[in-house]
Design a protein around this motif. Sequence first.
Motif, PDB file in Angstrom:
ATOM      1  N   VAL A   1     150.931  36.309  33.371  1.00 20.80           N
ATOM      2  CA  VAL A   1     151.946  35.260  33.451  1.00 20.80           C
ATOM      3  C   VAL A   1     152.627  35.112  32.097  1.00 20.80           C
ATOM      4  O   VAL A   1     151.980  34.986  31.056  1.00 20.80           O
ATOM      5  CB  VAL A   1     151.308  33.922  33.887  1.00 20.80           C
ATOM      6  N   THR A   2     153.961  35.100  32.122  1.00 19.48           N
ATOM      7  CA  THR A   2     154.750  34.917  30.898  1.00 19.48           C
ATOM      8  C   THR A   2     155.543  33.614  30.899  1.00 19.48           C
ATOM      9  O   THR A   2     155.961  33.148  29.840  1.00 19.48           O
ATOM     10  CB  THR A   2     155.736  36.088  30.713  1.00 19.48           C
ATOM     11  N   GLN A   3     155.789  33.034  32.092  1.00 20.90           N
ATOM     12  CA  GLN A   3     156.542  31.791  32.198  1.00 20.90           C
ATOM     13  C   GLN A   3     155.802  30.858  33.152  1.00 20.90           C
ATOM     14  O   GLN A   3     155.418  31.275  34.251  1.00 20.90           O
ATOM     15  CB  GLN A   3     157.964  32.033  32.731  1.00 20.90           C
ATOM     16  N   VAL A   4     155.615  29.599  32.727  1.00 19.73           N
ATOM     17  CA  VAL A   4     154.966  28.581  33.547  1.00 19.73           C
ATOM     18  C   VAL A   4     155.952  27.434  33.746  1.00 19.73           C
ATOM     19  O   VAL A   4     156.458  26.876  32.757  1.00 19.73           O
ATOM     20  CB  VAL A   4     153.661  28.060  32.921  1.00 19.73           C
ATOM     21  N   VAL A   5     156.220  27.101  35.006  1.00 24.33           N
ATOM     22  CA  VAL A   5     157.147  26.012  35.344  1.00 24.33           C
ATOM     23  C   VAL A   5     156.336  24.872  35.936  1.00 24.33           C
ATOM     24  O   VAL A   5     155.585  25.074  36.909  1.00 24.33           O
ATOM     25  CB  VAL A   5     158.232  26.479  36.323  1.00 24.33           C
ATOM     26  N   MET A   6     156.499  23.671  35.369  1.00 25.34           N
ATOM     27  CA  MET A   6     155.781  22.489  35.842  1.00 25.34           C
ATOM     28  C   MET A   6     156.804  21.386  36.126  1.00 25.34           C
ATOM     29  O   MET A   6     157.067  20.510  35.298  1.00 25.34           O
ATOM     30  CB  MET A   6     154.755  22.033  34.795  1.00 25.34           C
ATOM     31  N   ASN A   7     157.395  21.471  37.301  1.00 26.38           N
ATOM     32  CA  ASN A   7     158.459  20.541  37.689  1.00 26.38           C
ATOM     33  C   ASN A   7     157.868  19.419  38.548  1.00 26.38           C
ATOM     34  O   ASN A   7     158.035  19.388  39.770  1.00 26.38           O
ATOM     35  CB  ASN A   7     159.565  21.283  38.438  1.00 26.38           C
ATOM     36  N   LEU A   8     157.159  18.516  37.880  1.00 23.89           N
ATOM     37  CA  LEU A   8     156.648  17.298  38.508  1.00 23.89           C
ATOM     38  C   LEU A   8     156.841  16.181  37.488  1.00 23.89           C
ATOM     39  O   LEU A   8     155.916  15.804  36.772  1.00 23.89           O
ATOM     40  CB  LEU A   8     155.170  17.448  38.882  1.00 23.89           C
ATOM     41  N   PRO A   9     158.053  15.633  37.394  1.00 27.02           N
ATOM     42  CA  PRO A   9     158.384  14.754  36.259  1.00 27.02           C
ATOM     43  C   PRO A   9     157.460  13.556  36.088  1.00 27.02           C
ATOM     44  O   PRO A   9     157.229  13.129  34.956  1.00 27.02           O
ATOM     45  CB  PRO A   9     159.823  14.312  36.579  1.00 27.02           C
ATOM     46  N   ASN A  10     156.930  13.028  37.170  1.00 27.46           N
ATOM     47  CA  ASN A  10     156.080  11.844  37.036  1.00 27.46           C
ATOM     48  C   ASN A  10     154.759  12.148  36.329  1.00 27.46           C
ATOM     49  O   ASN A  10     154.266  11.334  35.534  1.00 27.46           O
ATOM     50  CB  ASN A  10     155.793  11.242  38.411  1.00 27.46           C
ATOM     51  N   ASP A  11     154.156  13.315  36.619  1.00 28.83           N
ATOM     52  CA  ASP A  11     152.786  13.586  36.169  1.00 28.83           C
ATOM     53  C   ASP A  11     152.605  14.923  35.469  1.00 28.83           C
ATOM     54  O   ASP A  11     151.485  15.255  35.087  1.00 28.83           O
ATOM     55  CB  ASP A  11     151.821  13.533  37.360  1.00 28.83           C
ATOM     56  N   ALA A  12     153.645  15.728  35.324  1.00 28.08           N
ATOM     57  CA  ALA A  12     153.449  17.097  34.833  1.00 28.08           C
ATOM     58  C   ALA A  12     152.815  17.115  33.449  1.00 28.08           C
ATOM     59  O   ALA A  12     151.953  17.967  33.153  1.00 28.08           O
ATOM     60  CB  ALA A  12     154.787  17.839  34.820  1.00 28.08           C
ATOM     61  N   ALA A  13     153.181  16.199  32.566  1.00 24.11           N
ATOM     62  CA  ALA A  13     152.628  16.209  31.204  1.00 24.11           C
ATOM     63  C   ALA A  13     151.123  15.992  31.205  1.00 24.11           C
ATOM     64  O   ALA A  13     150.419  16.483  30.308  1.00 24.11           O
ATOM     65  CB  ALA A  13     153.324  15.136  30.354  1.00 24.11           C
ATOM     66  N   GLU A  14     150.606  15.283  32.186  1.00 31.45           N
ATOM     67  CA  GLU A  14     149.170  15.033  32.252  1.00 31.45           C
ATOM     68  C   GLU A  14     148.381  16.289  32.610  1.00 31.45           C
ATOM     69  O   GLU A  14     147.171  16.336  32.403  1.00 31.45           O
ATOM     70  CB  GLU A  14     148.889  13.936  33.269  1.00 31.45           C
ATOM     71  N   PHE A  15     149.060  17.295  33.182  1.00 36.52           N
ATOM     72  CA  PHE A  15     148.372  18.536  33.552  1.00 36.52           C
ATOM     73  C   PHE A  15     148.320  19.536  32.397  1.00 36.52           C
ATOM     74  O   PHE A  15     147.705  20.602  32.533  1.00 36.52           O
ATOM     75  CB  PHE A  15     149.075  19.194  34.743  1.00 36.52           C
ATOM     76  N   LEU A  16     148.935  19.215  31.263  1.00 39.44           N
ATOM     77  CA  LEU A  16     148.946  20.167  30.145  1.00 39.44           C
ATOM     78  C   LEU A  16     147.563  20.358  29.525  1.00 39.44           C
ATOM     79  O   LEU A  16     147.319  21.375  28.859  1.00 39.44           O
ATOM     80  CB  LEU A  16     149.935  19.695  29.071  1.00 39.44           C
ATOM     81  N   ASP A  17     146.647  19.415  29.749  1.00 38.35           N
ATOM     82  CA  ASP A  17     145.324  19.557  29.142  1.00 38.35           C
ATOM     83  C   ASP A  17     144.564  20.757  29.678  1.00 38.35           C
ATOM     84  O   ASP A  17     143.633  21.244  29.037  1.00 38.35           O
ATOM     85  CB  ASP A  17     144.514  18.279  29.362  1.00 38.35           C
ATOM     86  N   VAL A  18     144.977  21.273  30.852  1.00 38.98           N
ATOM     87  CA  VAL A  18     144.278  22.416  31.423  1.00 38.98           C
ATOM     88  C   VAL A  18     144.493  23.680  30.587  1.00 38.98           C
ATOM     89  O   VAL A  18     143.707  24.632  30.664  1.00 38.98           O
ATOM     90  CB  VAL A  18     144.729  22.632  32.883  1.00 38.98           C
ATOM     91  N   PHE A  19     145.564  23.700  29.787  1.00 33.13           N
ATOM     92  CA  PHE A  19     145.842  24.885  28.977  1.00 33.13           C
ATOM     93  C   PHE A  19     145.000  24.935  27.702  1.00 33.13           C
ATOM     94  O   PHE A  19     144.985  25.960  27.028  1.00 33.13           O
ATOM     95  CB  PHE A  19     147.334  24.923  28.595  1.00 33.13           C
ATOM     96  N   ARG A  20     144.302  23.866  27.380  1.00 34.02           N
ATOM     97  CA  ARG A  20     143.455  23.899  26.182  1.00 34.02           C
ATOM     98  C   ARG A  20     142.196  24.710  26.485  1.00 34.02           C
ATOM     99  O   ARG A  20     141.392  24.355  27.329  1.00 34.02           O
ATOM    100  CB  ARG A  20     143.092  22.476  25.742  1.00 34.02           C
ATOM    101  N   GLY A  21     142.079  25.815  25.785  1.00 32.77           N
ATOM    102  CA  GLY A  21     140.963  26.728  26.004  1.00 32.77           C
ATOM    103  C   GLY A  21     141.142  27.621  27.210  1.00 32.77           C
ATOM    104  O   GLY A  21     140.159  28.163  27.721  1.00 32.77           O
ATOM    105  N   ILE A  22     142.379  27.819  27.663  1.00 29.72           N
ATOM    106  CA  ILE A  22     142.606  28.635  28.852  1.00 29.72           C
ATOM    107  C   ILE A  22     142.231  30.099  28.598  1.00 29.72           C
ATOM    108  O   ILE A  22     141.844  30.829  29.519  1.00 29.72           O
ATOM    109  CB  ILE A  22     144.086  28.520  29.298  1.00 29.72           C
ATOM    110  N   PHE A  23     142.277  30.573  27.310  1.00 28.42           N
ATOM    111  CA  PHE A  23     141.910  31.945  26.948  1.00 28.42           C
ATOM    112  C   PHE A  23     140.619  31.969  26.126  1.00 28.42           C
ATOM    113  O   PHE A  23     140.392  32.893  25.350  1.00 28.42           O
ATOM    114  CB  PHE A  23     143.032  32.604  26.134  1.00 28.42           C
ATOM    115  N   ARG A  24     139.763  30.982  26.294  1.00 34.62           N
ATOM    116  CA  ARG A  24     138.564  30.905  25.458  1.00 34.62           C
ATOM    117  C   ARG A  24     137.605  32.053  25.718  1.00 34.62           C
ATOM    118  O   ARG A  24     136.779  32.378  24.860  1.00 34.62           O
ATOM    119  CB  ARG A  24     137.848  29.572  25.677  1.00 34.62           C
ATOM    120  N   ASN A  25     137.665  32.671  26.882  1.00 38.07           N
ATOM    121  CA  ASN A  25     136.779  33.789  27.200  1.00 38.07           C
ATOM    122  C   ASN A  25     137.349  35.129  26.742  1.00 38.07           C
ATOM    123  O   ASN A  25     136.755  36.173  27.023  1.00 38.07           O
ATOM    124  CB  ASN A  25     136.490  33.829  28.697  1.00 38.07           C
ATOM    125  N   ARG A  26     138.482  35.098  26.106  1.00 37.81           N
ATOM    126  CA  ARG A  26     139.086  36.327  25.608  1.00 37.81           C
ATOM    127  C   ARG A  26     139.013  36.336  24.085  1.00 37.81           C
ATOM    128  O   ARG A  26     138.855  35.308  23.435  1.00 37.81           O
ATOM    129  CB  ARG A  26     140.554  36.442  26.047  1.00 37.81           C
TER     130      ARG A  26
END
Length: 586
Positions: free
Chosen positions: A485-510
């Motif tokens: 994946v090279t582009q991530v689109v998060m078009n949920l204006p009410n709550d999208a910013a709250e989902f950004l925490d999932v990217f912390r450590g997303i490549f920790r196993n690499r």
Amino acid sequence: MSPTFLLQTPHFPLFLPSSHRLLPNRAALLFSKTLNLTLNLTSCSRIDLHHGPSLRRGRHPPTPDTLPAGDGAASIEKSSFSRVFDVSALRVPAEECSALEGRLRGHLLNWPRVRNIARVPGDDVDSDMKKLIRDSEGDGGDRLNSLALRVADGGSDDLSLSPVLYREKLVKDFNCRGFVRFPNLAKISRPKKKKENRKRGREEVKEREGKNEFILIEVVGNGEEEEDLRGLLGDEFKARRWRGPTRLLLLDERYANKGTEELPEAIKVALLLLRSVYELVQCQITLFYSYWPMNELLEALLPEGTIVPTGFETVGHIAHLNLRDEHLPYKKLIAQVVLDKNKPKIQTVVNKIDAIQNDYRTMQLEVLAGNNSVVTTVIENGIHFQVDLATVYWNSRLATERQRLIYTFTNSDVVCDVFSGVGPIAISAARKVKHVYANDLNPNAVEYLERNVVLNKLERKIEVFNMEGRRFINAIFASQRPYSVTQVVMNLPNDAAEFLDVFRGIFRNRRRNDDCSLPKIHVYGFSKAQNPEYDFHERINMALCESVSDVEMHKVRLVAPGKWMLCASFTLPQSVAFARQPTTSL
């Protein structure tokens, strides 16, 4: 009654610069000019301005036709919106009409949607018949005599045939033989009626109210009956009658019910320069319900002082209103006017009852007019989308933003659309990029997403998922998929910013030295802060537990007073992607 404006000239002291105080002559001259201007404005304080037809002007017809008024609470007495206006017109031969129209620019009616040229009912002659029965002087000549003899006794072969009669003779002769060897002769001799009707339809002025008709032009008086125009138009005017087709050149309203001598010199000169005969007639123009624009009808229907609804969102054949509380008692009338003025494109009018409050981003809708179907097909940038507004989310006003976002993608990109809905971004991007992963939590949206993928023949480039946002992101980045994946689109204006925490450590196993590209994230959100860009940026930093420096902010639209929708684009920092321990958002 035409609107009038009162120009008031209040008394005010005359202040002069110091240099002028030493020059009493200049001061007196300036005061005299100012006084003259004040007197002139006072003497002309009442000015009538004619700016085209209006429901406030004109008069009701004496016996209006009863038109269908609808049913239930949305009944509109359409005949009550008919208005009659008096105008003058010049009756001229049809062949001279265009030349005279060019010379009378500035003196013609020039109303919106009303042509300055109108037909005179009943005086048109078919062009072929006109050539047959008229000679160069306009009287019946050799062709008319030839036709009369042939009608009376069959005629003789010695008489010369006109081109029209010769063609008709060929048709009759070959009809007797069956057109066996000349299959195209009938088509050449007799053109199809559809083409003739289409040609005539482009020239006709609509004279009766009905389907797609809005105007009736009637001649109520003419110069031949009311006054003698021989002094202006020549002695032959009163002695001869009109032959052949004529047209009406509708003059400006200020010349209504005026005689020839009261016309401006420019019109008289234009008439004297031409050799043809003209006639000044008085006309009545009746404008029906179909003529008036939507805002003027609503202004007449709603109570005085009520703000008129000016716009709505169009989704396929559906008009989506967002009425205020003051409009709700008249919602049926408003919807019926919107439906009438936008047919046949609009077939259903709905109103949003409540704000979007559920996880599926669906809204409660009330059908106000038209058919009850809220399933429609939307065409956006050449792509077809099937949408059910009762079960899925769609916003046509974001079409420009979607196009802007997709323009930033390249053909080598792999897009991950976390909140795809029915696929406006995912499907549009699939036509350009290498591959798309599309996901939505709403099963109904996923169903329509799959339909739209098949409808646009993109099955090989889009994978569809029905998962919660965090689980979907983890699944896509954790699995060994053939496309990174090279582009991530998060078009949920009410709550999208709250989902950004999932990217912390997303490549920790690499490992950091692994050849893995960091994706670019496009996240949407709302902000009511005085500085919306700074506010949204801070919320992104809090969700990632990291200060992201290079963030591109774009204001999408103002969704409400003081509330902006924004799009933040940034590349995922390595410190966030390779963090040891994932951290939830604060």
